[in-house]
Design an enzyme around this catalytic site. Structure first.
Site, PDB file in Angstrom:
ATOM      1  N   LYS A 178       2.149   2.287  -5.120  1.00  0.00           N
ATOM      2  CA  LYS A 178       2.900   1.846  -6.598  1.00  0.00           C
ATOM      3  C   LYS A 178       2.169   2.045  -7.610  1.00  0.00           C
ATOM      4  CE  LYS A 178       3.049  -2.245  -4.531  1.00  0.00           C
ATOM      5  NZ  LYS A 178       2.636  -2.288  -3.212  1.00  0.00           N
TER       6      LYS A 178
ATOM      7  N   THR B 262      -5.910 -11.061   3.203  1.00  0.00           N
ATOM      8  CA  THR B 262      -6.940 -10.347   2.588  1.00  0.00           C
ATOM      9  C   THR B 262      -8.315 -11.394   2.363  1.00  0.00           C
ATOM     10  OG1 THR B 262      -6.062 -11.121   0.580  1.00  0.00           O
ATOM     11  CG2 THR B 262      -5.546  -8.851   1.374  1.00  0.00           C
TER      12      THR B 262
ATOM     13  N   GLN C 188       1.924  -6.163  -3.439  1.00  0.00           N
ATOM     14  CA  GLN C 188       2.459  -6.115  -1.910  1.00  0.00           C
ATOM     15  C   GLN C 188       3.885  -5.333  -1.814  1.00  0.00           C
ATOM     16  OE1 GLN C 188       1.512  -9.522  -3.291  1.00  0.00           O
ATOM     17  NE2 GLN C 188      -0.383  -8.404  -2.744  1.00  0.00           N
TER      18      GLN C 188
ATOM     19  N   ASP D  84       0.689  -1.249   0.050  1.00  0.00           N
ATOM     20  CA  ASP D  84       0.034   0.022   0.059  1.00  0.00           C
ATOM     21  C   ASP D  84       0.910   1.143  -0.163  1.00  0.00           C
ATOM     22  OD1 ASP D  84      -2.319  -1.585   0.235  1.00  0.00           O
ATOM     23  OD2 ASP D  84      -1.968  -2.048   2.455  1.00  0.00           O
TER      24      ASP D  84
ATOM     25  N   ALA E  50      -3.851  -7.673  -3.946  1.00  0.00           N
ATOM     26  CA  ALA E  50      -3.294  -6.215  -4.122  1.00  0.00           C
ATOM     27  C   ALA E  50      -4.529  -5.407  -4.495  1.00  0.00           C
ATOM     28  CB  ALA E  50      -2.181  -6.513  -5.314  1.00  0.00           C
ATOM     29  N   GLY E  51      -4.241  -4.038  -4.130  1.00  0.00           N
ATOM     30  CA  GLY E  51      -5.326  -3.152  -5.018  1.00  0.00           C
ATOM     31  C   GLY E  51      -4.575  -1.810  -4.831  1.00  0.00           C
ATOM     32  N   HIS E  52      -5.019  -1.098  -5.964  1.00  0.00           N
ATOM     33  CA  HIS E  52      -4.872   0.584  -5.804  1.00  0.00           C
ATOM     34  C   HIS E  52      -5.627   1.127  -6.660  1.00  0.00           C
ATOM     35  CE1 HIS E  52      -1.894  -1.335  -8.479  1.00  0.00           C
ATOM     36  NE2 HIS E  52      -2.504  -0.549  -9.109  1.00  0.00           N
TER      37      HIS E  52
HETATM   38  P1  IMP Z   1      -2.894 -12.792   1.820  1.00  0.00           P
HETATM   39  O1  IMP Z   1      -1.663 -12.280   0.845  1.00  0.00           O
HETATM   40  O2  IMP Z   1      -4.142 -12.349   1.623  1.00  0.00           O
HETATM   41  O3  IMP Z   1      -2.458 -14.357   2.046  1.00  0.00           O
HETATM   42  O4  IMP Z   1      -2.400 -11.882   3.058  1.00  0.00           O
HETATM   43  C1  IMP Z   1      -1.097 -12.048   3.789  1.00  0.00           C
HETATM   44  C2  IMP Z   1      -0.610 -10.803   4.568  1.00  0.00           C
HETATM   45  O5  IMP Z   1      -0.230  -9.803   3.506  1.00  0.00           O
HETATM   46  C3  IMP Z   1      -1.746 -10.025   5.248  1.00  0.00           C
HETATM   47  O6  IMP Z   1      -1.318  -9.351   6.461  1.00  0.00           O
HETATM   48  C4  IMP Z   1      -2.208  -8.995   4.466  1.00  0.00           C
HETATM   49  O7  IMP Z   1      -2.859  -8.044   5.110  1.00  0.00           O
HETATM   50  C5  IMP Z   1      -1.147  -8.822   3.560  1.00  0.00           C
HETATM   51  N1  IMP Z   1      -1.254  -8.351   2.141  1.00  0.00           N
HETATM   52  C6  IMP Z   1      -1.572  -9.067   1.318  1.00  0.00           C
HETATM   53  N2  IMP Z   1      -1.721  -8.255   0.144  1.00  0.00           N
HETATM   54  C7  IMP Z   1      -1.513  -6.788   0.562  1.00  0.00           C
HETATM   55  C8  IMP Z   1      -1.406  -5.557  -0.157  1.00  0.00           C
HETATM   56  O8  IMP Z   1      -1.509  -5.575  -1.214  1.00  0.00           O
HETATM   57  N3  IMP Z   1      -1.227  -4.524   0.725  1.00  0.00           N
HETATM   58  C9  IMP Z   1      -1.021  -4.708   1.918  1.00  0.00           C
HETATM   59  N4  IMP Z   1      -1.325  -5.689   2.629  1.00  0.00           N
HETATM   60  C10 IMP Z   1      -1.261  -7.047   1.833  1.00  0.00           C
END
Ligand code: IMP
Length: 435
Positions: A16, A129, A223, A13, A39-41
């Site tokens: 990017k 997420t 990420q 976050d 991911a998301g933006h």
């Molecule tokens: P997962 O990728 O959904 O398995 O989440 C694992 C960890 O990565 C968690 O703490 C999420 O909040 C974090 N995370 C995954 N994708 C993002 C992102 O794009 N931004 C911030 N944190 C992320």
């Protein structure tokens, strides 16, 4: 033309999406190399506003070709929805998007398993997420995953999805509160994979051919470096590689395909989900940063944890990813803070720690050693020239450069494309001559 990797230097976050969107005019191709729709933006320009999760933000620049690499895990329904939503805003997507046929599918059962595990963990949650990213990467590593390329053989695709969904239903049976996907949901996922078939192809070949023609590539990381599966704050990490060096091999290119690395850092720090965060602010200042910085997840809407800039963690990210230049985002969010802190080391049991500990528990026990700097308490939002920033903001930027040993080449002073300072200094000028 040089190829550049853009990665987040913190816990994701960092902004990017906006940085990639701005850099795109200088590149011919943008390829996303890791993660999934975790991911998301949001990219904002003029009066338009786009939320992207899987498609590189280059799609919003008309001359840029976008690719999604083999190391990305793809929820087919989410990708199809994203394509449609962008097209509804009169942006051409399909003719400019190539998706790796080797990319693995996130099935509805993966999502359900991710969510069921998280709710069963109670206080020990990882804070994922809930998008099924971990279970999809697990299937890939177990060699039971399904790749998008199976869209070319609908019968085999249906059989594979049915078999995998059956296994996932067995796994879900261990969780009393799990919501097992219905046949309808599974069928919708299969239909979405089939609808994506025209977009599929060989990303490695396409990029290799582009390189031979002298065309440039921007690798877009998802990420952040501190969420990397191996080097991040394990187990509070994501399930893919987030380091810059991972970009080229993840796309089937040699390591020498990378000419430069730009790290994106927020002027303070945020984290979503669980895991150690030594500089976390749980007071009014933390709340102020969350509100002023609109620190709520684009993907899940969760409030982000906020804190001071952690130079110890940032130095580790610089080293792991080989970051040569920094894009510093959300500087304006610090405008009203009277005294700004930067963690320059930690202490634990009376010992000074200069390096990021390997173990998440050691990091959780570390107390930051802060350097204090006066805040500028002047409006810097929407400033587009470095010389127009307050002198105390110059000092803050210079101190970060000194602590990390890397120049700050871009500064974001607001969410819009236009609200950016570009410093025409090296290595930025060698990478992005067309900006
Ligand atoms: P997962 O990728 O959904 O398995 O989440 C694992 C960890 O990565 C968690 O703490 C999420 O909040 C974090 N995370 C995954 N994708 C993002 C992102 O794009 N931004 C911030 N944190 C992320």
């Amino acid at each position: 033309m040089p190829n550049v990797v853009v990665v987040g230097g913190q816990w994701g976050d960092e902004g990017k999406g906006k940085v990639v969107d701005l850099l795109c005019p200088a590149f011919d191709h943008v390829v996303r190399f890791n993660g999934g729709n975790n991911a998301g933006h949001t990219v904002r320009f003029a009066d338009r506003h786009f939320a992207l999760h899987l498609i590189p933000s280059g799609i919003l620049q008309p001359n840029c070709r976008c690719l999604i690499g083999p190391g990305v895990v793809i929820d087919p329904i989410a990708l199809l929805d994203e394509v449609r939503l962008i097209e509804e805003q009169a942006v051409s997507v399909r003719p400019r998007l190539l998706v790796s046929a080797r990319a693995h599918i996130v099935l509805p059962g993966h999502r359900a398993l991710d969510q069921a595990r998280e709710s069963s963990r109670g206080a020990g949650k990882l804070g994922t997420t809930g998008r099924g990213i971990g279970p999809a990467y697990e299937a890939r590593a177990k060699r039971t995953g399904i790749r998008l390329g199976l869209a070319r053989n609908p019968r085999r695709l249906r059989e594979a999805v049915a078999a995998a969904s059956g296994e996932l239903a067995d796994a879900l049976a261990r969780y009393p509160d799990a919501i097992v996907p219905t046949t309808d949901e599974i069928d919708r996922a299969v239909e979405a994979v089939l609808a994506l078939a025209p977009l599929l192809g060989g990303v490695s070949q396409a990029l290799a051919q582009a390189s031979e023609k002298g065309e440039s590539i921007l690798f877009e990381g998802a990420q952040g470096t501190l969420l990397d599966l191996d080097h991040g704050t394990y187990p509070y990490v994501t399930s893919s590689g987030c380091l810059a060096g991972f970009a080229a091999p993840a796309c089937g290119l040699p390591a020498r395909a990378i000419d430069g690395v730009l790290g994106v850092f927020k002027a303070y720090a945020t984290r979503v989900g669980s895991g150690p965060f030594p500089t976390e602010l749980t007071d009014n200042i933390g709340e102020h940063l969350r509100r002023r910085g609109n620190e709520f997840g684009t993907t899940t809407g969760r409030p982000r944890r906020t804190g001071w800039f952690d130079a110890v963690a940032a130095r580790a990210a610089v080293r792991w990813s080989g970051i040569e230049a920094i894009a510093l985002t959300k500087l304006d969010v610090l405008d009203e803070v009277s005294e700004i802190r930067i963690a320059t080391a930690y202490t634990d049991g009376g010992q000074t720690i200069e390096q990021l500990p390997d173990d998440a528990e050691d990091l959780a026990n570390a107390t930051p050693v802060y350097e204090l700097m006066p805040g500028w308490q002047t409006n810097s939002s929407a400033v587009t020239a470095f010389r127009k920033l307050p002198v105390l903001a110059h000092r803050y930027v210079a101190r970060l450069e000194e602590l990390l040993g890397v120049p700050v080449v871009m500064i974001s002073t607001g969410p819009r494309r236009e609200e950016t300072i570009v410093r025409h200094i090296k290595p930025f000028t060698t990478w992005a001559v067309r900006i």
